[in-house]
Write an enzyme that holds these catalytic residues in place. Structure first.
Site, PDB file in Angstrom:
ATOM      1  N   LYS A  49       0.817  -1.196   0.000  1.00  0.00           N
ATOM      2  CA  LYS A  49       0.000   0.000   0.000  1.00  0.00           C
ATOM      3  C   LYS A  49       0.863   1.263   0.000  1.00  0.00           C
ATOM      4  O   LYS A  49       0.388   2.344  -0.279  1.00  0.00           O
ATOM      5  CB  LYS A  49      -0.866   0.040   1.280  1.00  0.00           C
ATOM      6  CG  LYS A  49      -1.666  -1.197   1.553  1.00  0.00           C
ATOM      7  CD  LYS A  49      -2.419  -1.023   2.911  1.00  0.00           C
ATOM      8  CE  LYS A  49      -3.241  -2.235   3.198  1.00  0.00           C
ATOM      9  NZ  LYS A  49      -2.638  -3.098   4.232  1.00  0.00           N
ATOM     10  N   GLY A  50       2.128   1.111   0.351  1.00  0.00           N
ATOM     11  CA  GLY A  50       2.974   2.280   0.602  1.00  0.00           C
ATOM     12  C   GLY A  50       3.093   3.264  -0.546  1.00  0.00           C
ATOM     13  O   GLY A  50       3.265   4.457  -0.329  1.00  0.00           O
ATOM     14  N   GLU A 105       7.285   2.141  -6.592  1.00  0.00           N
ATOM     15  CA  GLU A 105       7.473   1.728  -5.203  1.00  0.00           C
ATOM     16  C   GLU A 105       7.707   2.962  -4.323  1.00  0.00           C
ATOM     17  O   GLU A 105       8.206   3.987  -4.790  1.00  0.00           O
ATOM     18  CB  GLU A 105       8.655   0.753  -5.195  1.00  0.00           C
ATOM     19  CG  GLU A 105       9.092   0.137  -3.920  1.00  0.00           C
ATOM     20  CD  GLU A 105       8.063  -0.601  -3.082  1.00  0.00           C
ATOM     21  OE1 GLU A 105       6.990  -0.020  -2.836  1.00  0.00           O
ATOM     22  OE2 GLU A 105       8.359  -1.702  -2.622  1.00  0.00           O
ATOM     23  N   ASP A 106       7.337   2.865  -3.062  1.00  0.00           N
ATOM     24  CA  ASP A 106       7.517   3.993  -2.150  1.00  0.00           C
ATOM     25  C   ASP A 106       8.987   4.190  -1.780  1.00  0.00           C
ATOM     26  O   ASP A 106       9.534   5.264  -1.866  1.00  0.00           O
ATOM     27  CB  ASP A 106       6.659   3.825  -0.881  1.00  0.00           C
ATOM     28  CG  ASP A 106       6.815   2.460  -0.209  1.00  0.00           C
ATOM     29  OD1 ASP A 106       7.598   1.626  -0.707  1.00  0.00           O
ATOM     30  OD2 ASP A 106       6.155   2.226   0.815  1.00  0.00           O
ATOM     31  N   ASP A 109      14.859  -0.125   0.458  1.00  0.00           N
ATOM     32  CA  ASP A 109      15.626  -0.208   1.700  1.00  0.00           C
ATOM     33  C   ASP A 109      16.652  -1.325   1.510  1.00  0.00           C
ATOM     34  O   ASP A 109      17.691  -1.111   0.890  1.00  0.00           O
ATOM     35  CB  ASP A 109      14.602  -0.505   2.808  1.00  0.00           C
ATOM     36  CG  ASP A 109      15.155  -0.370   4.204  1.00  0.00           C
ATOM     37  OD1 ASP A 109      16.075   0.419   4.401  1.00  0.00           O
ATOM     38  OD2 ASP A 109      14.644  -1.048   5.113  1.00  0.00           O
ATOM     39  N   LYS A 137      17.174   4.366   0.184  1.00  0.00           N
ATOM     40  CA  LYS A 137      18.108   4.331   1.324  1.00  0.00           C
ATOM     41  C   LYS A 137      19.251   3.404   0.951  1.00  0.00           C
ATOM     42  O   LYS A 137      19.271   2.251   1.364  1.00  0.00           O
ATOM     43  CB  LYS A 137      17.398   3.727   2.548  1.00  0.00           C
ATOM     44  CG  LYS A 137      16.520   4.638   3.335  1.00  0.00           C
ATOM     45  CD  LYS A 137      16.196   3.950   4.660  1.00  0.00           C
ATOM     46  CE  LYS A 137      14.769   4.118   5.045  1.00  0.00           C
ATOM     47  NZ  LYS A 137      14.397   3.348   6.242  1.00  0.00           N
ATOM     48  N   PHE A 158      14.079   5.718   9.694  1.00  0.00           N
ATOM     49  CA  PHE A 158      12.767   5.154   9.402  1.00  0.00           C
ATOM     50  C   PHE A 158      11.787   6.310   9.213  1.00  0.00           C
ATOM     51  O   PHE A 158      11.629   7.147  10.088  1.00  0.00           O
ATOM     52  CB  PHE A 158      12.296   4.232  10.531  1.00  0.00           C
ATOM     53  CG  PHE A 158      11.118   3.408  10.128  1.00  0.00           C
ATOM     54  CD1 PHE A 158      11.289   2.237   9.407  1.00  0.00           C
ATOM     55  CD2 PHE A 158       9.827   3.817  10.446  1.00  0.00           C
ATOM     56  CE1 PHE A 158      10.196   1.481   9.000  1.00  0.00           C
ATOM     57  CE2 PHE A 158       8.728   3.072  10.053  1.00  0.00           C
ATOM     58  CZ  PHE A 158       8.912   1.898   9.325  1.00  0.00           C
ATOM     59  N   VAL A 159      11.149   6.369   8.041  1.00  0.00           N
ATOM     60  CA  VAL A 159      10.283   7.510   7.711  1.00  0.00           C
ATOM     61  C   VAL A 159       8.827   7.071   7.567  1.00  0.00           C
ATOM     62  O   VAL A 159       8.549   5.922   7.246  1.00  0.00           O
ATOM     63  CB  VAL A 159      10.751   8.220   6.414  1.00  0.00           C
ATOM     64  CG1 VAL A 159      12.085   8.901   6.625  1.00  0.00           C
ATOM     65  CG2 VAL A 159      10.833   7.251   5.235  1.00  0.00           C
ATOM     66  N   ASP A 165       4.088   3.783   6.284  1.00  0.00           N
ATOM     67  CA  ASP A 165       3.507   3.573   7.608  1.00  0.00           C
ATOM     68  C   ASP A 165       4.515   3.098   8.639  1.00  0.00           C
ATOM     69  O   ASP A 165       5.584   2.585   8.305  1.00  0.00           O
ATOM     70  CB  ASP A 165       2.408   2.507   7.527  1.00  0.00           C
ATOM     71  CG  ASP A 165       2.989   1.105   7.331  1.00  0.00           C
ATOM     72  OD1 ASP A 165       3.788   0.923   6.396  1.00  0.00           O
ATOM     73  OD2 ASP A 165       2.675   0.203   8.130  1.00  0.00           O
ATOM     74  N   ARG A 171       0.144   6.750   7.363  1.00  0.00           N
ATOM     75  CA  ARG A 171       0.160   6.818   5.897  1.00  0.00           C
ATOM     76  C   ARG A 171      -0.483   8.101   5.373  1.00  0.00           C
ATOM     77  O   ARG A 171      -0.180   8.561   4.290  1.00  0.00           O
ATOM     78  CB  ARG A 171      -0.627   5.643   5.301  1.00  0.00           C
ATOM     79  CG  ARG A 171       0.015   4.281   5.515  1.00  0.00           C
ATOM     80  CD  ARG A 171      -0.682   3.255   4.630  1.00  0.00           C
ATOM     81  NE  ARG A 171      -0.437   1.887   5.049  1.00  0.00           N
ATOM     82  CZ  ARG A 171       0.619   1.159   4.691  1.00  0.00           C
ATOM     83  NH1 ARG A 171       1.548   1.684   3.927  1.00  0.00           N
ATOM     84  NH2 ARG A 171       0.737  -0.083   5.106  1.00  0.00           N
TER      85      ARG A 171
END
Ligand code: IMP
Ligand code: MG
Length: 188
Positions: A49-50, A105-106, A109, A137, A158-159, A165, A171
């Protein structure tokens, strides 16, 4: 936790990327993608969902023919660290054989999620397969993969917000921020 906007925003330690910064960068990415995919009718795949806010802003500004599809992957659970297990929850609906596909994609990582998705979609013989990530990142990468288009390279923090989320929450923040440390401590 009381869920009101004031309480919500009170949990944010600082704003990393403002609404204006995000909007400007998304417009730049759009100009680039519109140019690169002229006449190719690309299929943009949103990773739920990001990526949902990024995806809708991105698609809205692509000034050419394109189609939409959605995929859902689980990799995190409620943890802030990658579990190492990537699971397909919802596949795309369309056939991608011979199509120009862009995965939206959000954040990248460890890279495990995007690595899994690109390997999966490549087996279906798309004409081309590229990835666009709003955030990258690179310090945390665990596999040899780099997104083709990146919105912002960010430090190892971590954002949350703009679709991202922490344990299902935050979100709906319109910007990208870093939570106060006590938010995590209280959750334990
Ligand atoms: P990767 O597989 O480790 O690259 O992780 C990718 C996924 O983890 C992203 O699609 C996000 O859902 C989640 N993720 C990674 N970093 C963050 C973060 O800083 N905030 C929120 N979600 C994150
Ligand atoms: Mg995600």
């Amino acid at each position: 936790m009381a869920f009101n906007k004031t309480g919500l925003e009170n949990d944010v330690g600082y704003v990393l990327l403002s609404e204006t910064q995000i909007r400007q960068r998304v417009q730049e990415l759009d100009m680039q993608i519109t140019r690169d995919y002229e006449g190719k009718n690309p299929l943009l795949v949103c990773v739920l969902k990001g990526a949902v806010n990024f995806y809708s802003d991105l698609c809205r500004n692509i000034a050419d023919y394109m189609e939409m599809d959605f995929i859902a992957i689980s990799s995190y659970g409620n943890e802030m660290k990658h579990s190492g297990i990537v699971r397909l929850i919802k596949d795309i609906d369309k056939s991608i054989t011979g199509r120009h596909v862009i995965i939206v994609e959000d954040i990248m990582d460890s890279g495990l999620t995007l690595n899994y998705m690109t390997n999966l979609l490549k087996t279906r013989n798309p004409a081309s397969l590229k990835t666009v990530c709003l955030l990258d990142k690179p310090e945390r990468r665990e596999c040899a993969i780099t997104p083709d288009y990146v919105g912002f390279v960010i430090p190892d923090e971590f954002v949350v917000g703009y679709g991202l989320d922490y344990a299902g929450t935050y979100r709906n923040l319109p910007y990208i921020g870093v939570l106060k440390p006590e938010v995590y401590t209280d959750a334990e």
